[in-house]
Write an enzyme that holds these catalytic residues in place. Structure first.
Site, PDB file in Angstrom:
ATOM      1  N   GLU A   1       0.883  -1.177   0.000  1.00 56.44           N
ATOM      2  CA  GLU A   1       0.000   0.000   0.000  1.00 56.44           C
ATOM      3  C   GLU A   1       0.914   1.218   0.000  1.00 56.44           C
ATOM      4  O   GLU A   1       1.453   1.593   1.048  1.00 56.44           O
ATOM      5  CB  GLU A   1      -0.883   0.006   1.250  1.00 56.44           C
ATOM      6  CG  GLU A   1      -1.890  -1.112   1.325  1.00 56.44           C
ATOM      7  CD  GLU A   1      -3.015  -0.968   0.323  1.00 56.44           C
ATOM      8  OE1 GLU A   1      -3.158   0.108  -0.284  1.00 56.44           O
ATOM      9  OE2 GLU A   1      -3.727  -1.959   0.124  1.00 56.44           O
TER      10      GLU A   1
ATOM     11  N   CYS B   1      -2.550   9.326   2.307  1.00 62.00           N
ATOM     12  CA  CYS B   1      -2.124   8.727   1.041  1.00 62.00           C
ATOM     13  C   CYS B   1      -3.141   9.019  -0.043  1.00 62.00           C
ATOM     14  O   CYS B   1      -2.789   9.217  -1.197  1.00 62.00           O
ATOM     15  CB  CYS B   1      -1.924   7.230   1.211  1.00 62.00           C
ATOM     16  SG  CYS B   1      -3.331   6.385   1.919  1.00 62.00           S
TER      17      CYS B   1
HETATM   18  P1  NDP Z   1       8.022   5.183   4.894  1.00 64.61           P
HETATM   19  O1  NDP Z   1       8.045   4.458   3.612  1.00 64.61           O
HETATM   20  O2  NDP Z   1       9.100   6.136   5.187  1.00 64.61           O
HETATM   21  O3  NDP Z   1       7.985   4.166   6.112  1.00 64.61           O
HETATM   22  C1  NDP Z   1       6.978   3.177   6.250  1.00 64.61           C
HETATM   23  C2  NDP Z   1       7.421   2.157   7.282  1.00 64.61           C
HETATM   24  O4  NDP Z   1       8.518   1.390   6.755  1.00 64.61           O
HETATM   25  C3  NDP Z   1       7.928   2.764   8.577  1.00 64.61           C
HETATM   26  O5  NDP Z   1       7.501   1.957   9.656  1.00 64.61           O
HETATM   27  C4  NDP Z   1       9.424   2.714   8.384  1.00 64.61           C
HETATM   28  O6  NDP Z   1      10.131   2.724   9.596  1.00 64.61           O
HETATM   29  C5  NDP Z   1       9.597   1.390   7.679  1.00 64.61           C
HETATM   30  N1  NDP Z   1      10.858   1.245   6.954  1.00 64.61           N
HETATM   31  C6  NDP Z   1      11.732   2.198   6.547  1.00 64.61           C
HETATM   32  N2  NDP Z   1      12.775   1.653   5.876  1.00 64.61           N
HETATM   33  C7  NDP Z   1      12.558   0.319   5.843  1.00 64.61           C
HETATM   34  C8  NDP Z   1      13.261  -0.793   5.283  1.00 64.61           C
HETATM   35  N3  NDP Z   1      14.404  -0.638   4.626  1.00 64.61           N
HETATM   36  N4  NDP Z   1      12.741  -2.020   5.440  1.00 64.61           N
HETATM   37  C9  NDP Z   1      11.561  -2.199   6.077  1.00 64.61           C
HETATM   38  N5  NDP Z   1      10.847  -1.186   6.642  1.00 64.61           N
HETATM   39  C10 NDP Z   1      11.332   0.058   6.521  1.00 64.61           C
HETATM   40  O7  NDP Z   1       6.595   5.892   4.920  1.00 64.61           O
HETATM   41  P2  NDP Z   1       6.017   6.903   5.988  1.00 64.61           P
HETATM   42  O8  NDP Z   1       6.017   6.304   7.339  1.00 64.61           O
HETATM   43  O9  NDP Z   1       6.700   8.197   5.761  1.00 64.61           O
HETATM   44  O10 NDP Z   1       4.483   6.999   5.513  1.00 64.61           O
HETATM   45  C11 NDP Z   1       4.052   7.856   4.529  1.00 64.61           C
HETATM   46  C12 NDP Z   1       3.868   7.126   3.212  1.00 64.61           C
HETATM   47  O11 NDP Z   1       2.905   6.099   3.380  1.00 64.61           O
HETATM   48  C13 NDP Z   1       3.307   8.020   2.118  1.00 64.61           C
HETATM   49  O12 NDP Z   1       3.951   7.772   0.898  1.00 64.61           O
HETATM   50  C14 NDP Z   1       1.853   7.602   2.046  1.00 64.61           C
HETATM   51  O13 NDP Z   1       1.253   7.891   0.821  1.00 64.61           O
HETATM   52  C15 NDP Z   1       1.941   6.147   2.340  1.00 64.61           C
HETATM   53  N6  NDP Z   1       0.654   5.625   2.796  1.00 64.61           N
HETATM   54  C16 NDP Z   1      -0.038   4.777   1.977  1.00 64.61           C
HETATM   55  C17 NDP Z   1      -1.284   4.309   2.351  1.00 64.61           C
HETATM   56  C18 NDP Z   1      -2.044   3.362   1.480  1.00 64.61           C
HETATM   57  O14 NDP Z   1      -2.917   2.674   1.977  1.00 64.61           O
HETATM   58  N7  NDP Z   1      -1.779   3.267   0.190  1.00 64.61           N
HETATM   59  C19 NDP Z   1      -1.894   4.713   3.627  1.00 64.61           C
HETATM   60  C20 NDP Z   1      -1.078   5.577   4.415  1.00 64.61           C
HETATM   61  C21 NDP Z   1       0.164   6.007   3.991  1.00 64.61           C
HETATM   62  P3  NDP Z   1      10.616   4.138  10.215  1.00 64.61           P
HETATM   63  O15 NDP Z   1       9.470   5.086  10.161  1.00 64.61           O
HETATM   64  O16 NDP Z   1      10.989   3.753  11.588  1.00 64.61           O
HETATM   65  O17 NDP Z   1      11.748   4.578   9.331  1.00 64.61           O
END
Ligand code: NDP
Length: 524
Positions: free
Chosen positions: A274, A308
């Site tokens: 997602e 999102c």
């Molecule tokens: P990120 O992609 O930065 O992070 C998402 C999660 O992945 C966090 O828990 C993060 O940890 C973790 N993460 C980071 N690096 C890695 C890795 N290498 N391996 C595994 N996990 C990792 O997104 P955001 O938290 O900034 O969220 C915003 C984004 O989410 C936007 O692009 C938004 O559009 C999308 N989104 C999509 C939705 C949908 O249903 N389509 C709904 C809501 C949001 P940490 O934060 O600790 O770095």
């Protein structure tokens, strides 16, 4: 790892002040350039902070790779007992979980404001949506996932065939911070209802909310390990990908999604993606222009634009464009960050929002509402940019802030072409009294709201997810339950046919009969 020792501690409240171009978030002074770096106070302790005051909300020991593996092992043991329960028993426990969330609502509403910066109305919306989805998943899993008989066909007339749905076992969930409860619960509630255990890595910005969810589940059900939380930054997420989970549900940005897929590819772990969006709205000539303007402004700014499926682009047909621009400017005039919606949760996002406003203006657009001065970190007031070229970063890249571009187009065909001309394909909005359905049908997205914004997310029976750069797979609704199960094909021989098909040494008449069936099926 059901509980990793939350120590809520309110340290001194620091105010955010802007001095000499540097933004002071809590005790840390940041320039716009270095705000893309995550706050990492140490390698072993993760601290989450109030995005407005910078004061600490909670701290957790970072979960080591061994502890992630241990959590997955515990979850696997817990999953066996959970999957062995009847559907009714699982429903009872999940509804108990829901009722305890409701009973503790003041706690989670306060946490959504403190750790995530939501204003009261946005926190209440998130809680209500979460309860709604948990309730739906619990009540509908039995019906959606029950074994389904299928016809066996001419060649296998003597067989009784059915499709069963089996839980994966342990589902890893990695969630974002923008809807720290509703979004991960779109995977967690449906995975649990389908009979799986869950190991959840919340965003580093909202770890206390993730822990609260797991603690509340344990308190409601008495089941330790079935829904566990691990804490840390991206590395912990990567550990979870490699920990042997049976499926990984990821919600976050496209760049991180690619890393998650690469890590999961090593073990052939299936993934649900997602990802982000750049949702467009189309305002047709027969739209209720005032309603469209108010709804689209809300869709662009609620939750500080950190959705999102938030509205980031509007294409308005020339015939009603000036009325629409007047209406959206009027609607925006009474909306203020800090009162109607909260701060930008993640400091690094401020730089992206500022860059998109700058590029929208320097690429030829003009500011109808707000502009660069609207960025007063951690808040950003509504910004409406007009006639920004399609090639601009403000139109092509996910902004994730309360900024919307409005472009005038000659007709609906041009609006549809422009709406479809980005790499994302998450959601879309159409305002038209007569042609809403036909316009919606031509949009390359996973979800459309007609004459309203983002309403699909609040209908639990509807799947949520996108196409193209917005990912694949679905949460919510029937597809969201099916997503967390694998199909198992079962067929049982009921009687012996006069013609033997599944054996060596067939007689001549068996061969003739087979050929006859083949011809019959081929011809019809
Ligand atoms: P990120 O992609 O930065 O992070 C998402 C999660 O992945 C966090 O828990 C993060 O940890 C973790 N993460 C980071 N690096 C890695 C890795 N290498 N391996 C595994 N996990 C990792 O997104 P955001 O938290 O900034 O969220 C915003 C984004 O989410 C936007 O692009 C938004 O559009 C999308 N989104 C999509 C939705 C949908 O249903 N389509 C709904 C809501 C949001 P940490 O934060 O600790 O770095």
């Amino acid at each position: 790892m059901g509980s990793t020792g939350c120590r809520h501690c309110a340290s001194s409240v620091e105010t955010n002040i802007q001095r000499n171009g540097a933004l002071h978030y809590g005790m840390i002074a940041l320039t716009l350039d270095d705000m893309s770096e995550n706050l990492k106070p140490s390698e072993t302790v993760l601290r989450s902070v109030d995005p407005v005051t910078g004061s600490q909300v909670a701290e957790f020991p970072v979960t080591t790779a061994d502890q992630v593996a241990e959590a997955v092992g515990n979850a696997r043991r817990a999953a066996t007992a959970w999957a062995a329960l009847s559907v009714d028993e699982r429903r009872t426990e999940l509804l108990r979980f829901k009722r305890l969330i409701h009973a503790r609502r003041n706690e989670i509403l306060a946490l959504l404001t403190r750790e995530n910066g939501k204003v009261a109305a946005d926190a209440e919306i998130e809680l209500t949506l979460t309860l709604h989805h948990l309730d739906w998943a619990a009540r509908h899993a039995g019906r959606v996932l029950r074994p389904r008989g299928v016809r066996s066909g001419l060649m296998m007339l003597n067989q009784a065939s059915r499709i069963e749905r089996k839980p994966y076992g342990v589902v890893g969930v990695i969630g974002p911070w923008n809807y720290p409860m509703y979004t991960p619960m779109g995977s967690i509630a449906y995975a649990l209802a389908a009979g799986n255990a869950v190991v959840f890595k919340p965003s580093e910005f909202t770890s206390a909310i993730g822990q609260w969810l797991a603690d509340t589940f344990v308190a409601a059900t008495g089941r330790d390990g079935l829904f566990a939380v691990v804490h840390g930054w991206g590395a912990t997420g990567a550990d979870l990908c490699r920990s042997g989970v049976d499926k990984l549900a990821f919600t976050g940005s496209a760049p991180t999604g690619r890393k998650v897929m690469a890590a999961c590819a090593e073990t052939l772990t299936p993934v649900l993606m997602e990802l982000g969006g750049k949702d467009a709205a189309i305002v047709a000539a027969d739209a209720d222009v005032r309603q469209a303007a108010q709804a689209l402004l809300w869709g662009a700014t609620m939750n500080s634009g950190q959705s999102c499926a938030g509205v980031e682009r509007v294409y308005v047909v020339e015939a009603v464009a000036s009325r629409f621009l007047d209406a959206i400017a009027a609607a925006a005039g009474s909306v203020e960050a800090g009162r109607d919606y909260g701060p930008v949760t993640m400091p690094g996002q401020i730089a992206t929002i500022a860059r998109h406003i700058d590029s929208g203006l320097s690429d030829g657009g003009s500011a109808l509402v707000g502009g660069r001065d609207s960025v007063r970190a951690p808040f950003v007031d509504p910004v409406v940019l007009v006639d920004v070229p399609q090639s601009s970063a403000a139109v092509r890249e996910e902004t994730f802030g309360p900024v919307v571009t409005v472009n005038r187009v000659p007709d609906v065909d041009a609006a549809i072409a422009a709406a479809n001309a980005v790499e994302y394909g998450l959601g879309a909005v159409v305002f038209s009294k007569r042609d809403g359905e036909s316009i919606a049908a031509r949009l390359d997205v996973g979800m459309v709201s007609i004459n309203d914004v983002i309403s699909y997310g609040a209908v639990p029976a509807l799947p949520f997810g996108g196409n193209g750069g917005s990912g694949f797979g679905r949460i919510h609704g029937e597809p969201g339950l099916l997503e967390f199960t694998t199909p198992k094909a079962v067929t049982r021989r009921r009687f012996r046919l006069p013609v033997e098909v599944s054996a060596h040494g067939r007689r001549r008449r068996d061969e003739w009969a087979l050929t006859a069936i083949s011809r019959l099926v081929g011809r019809r």
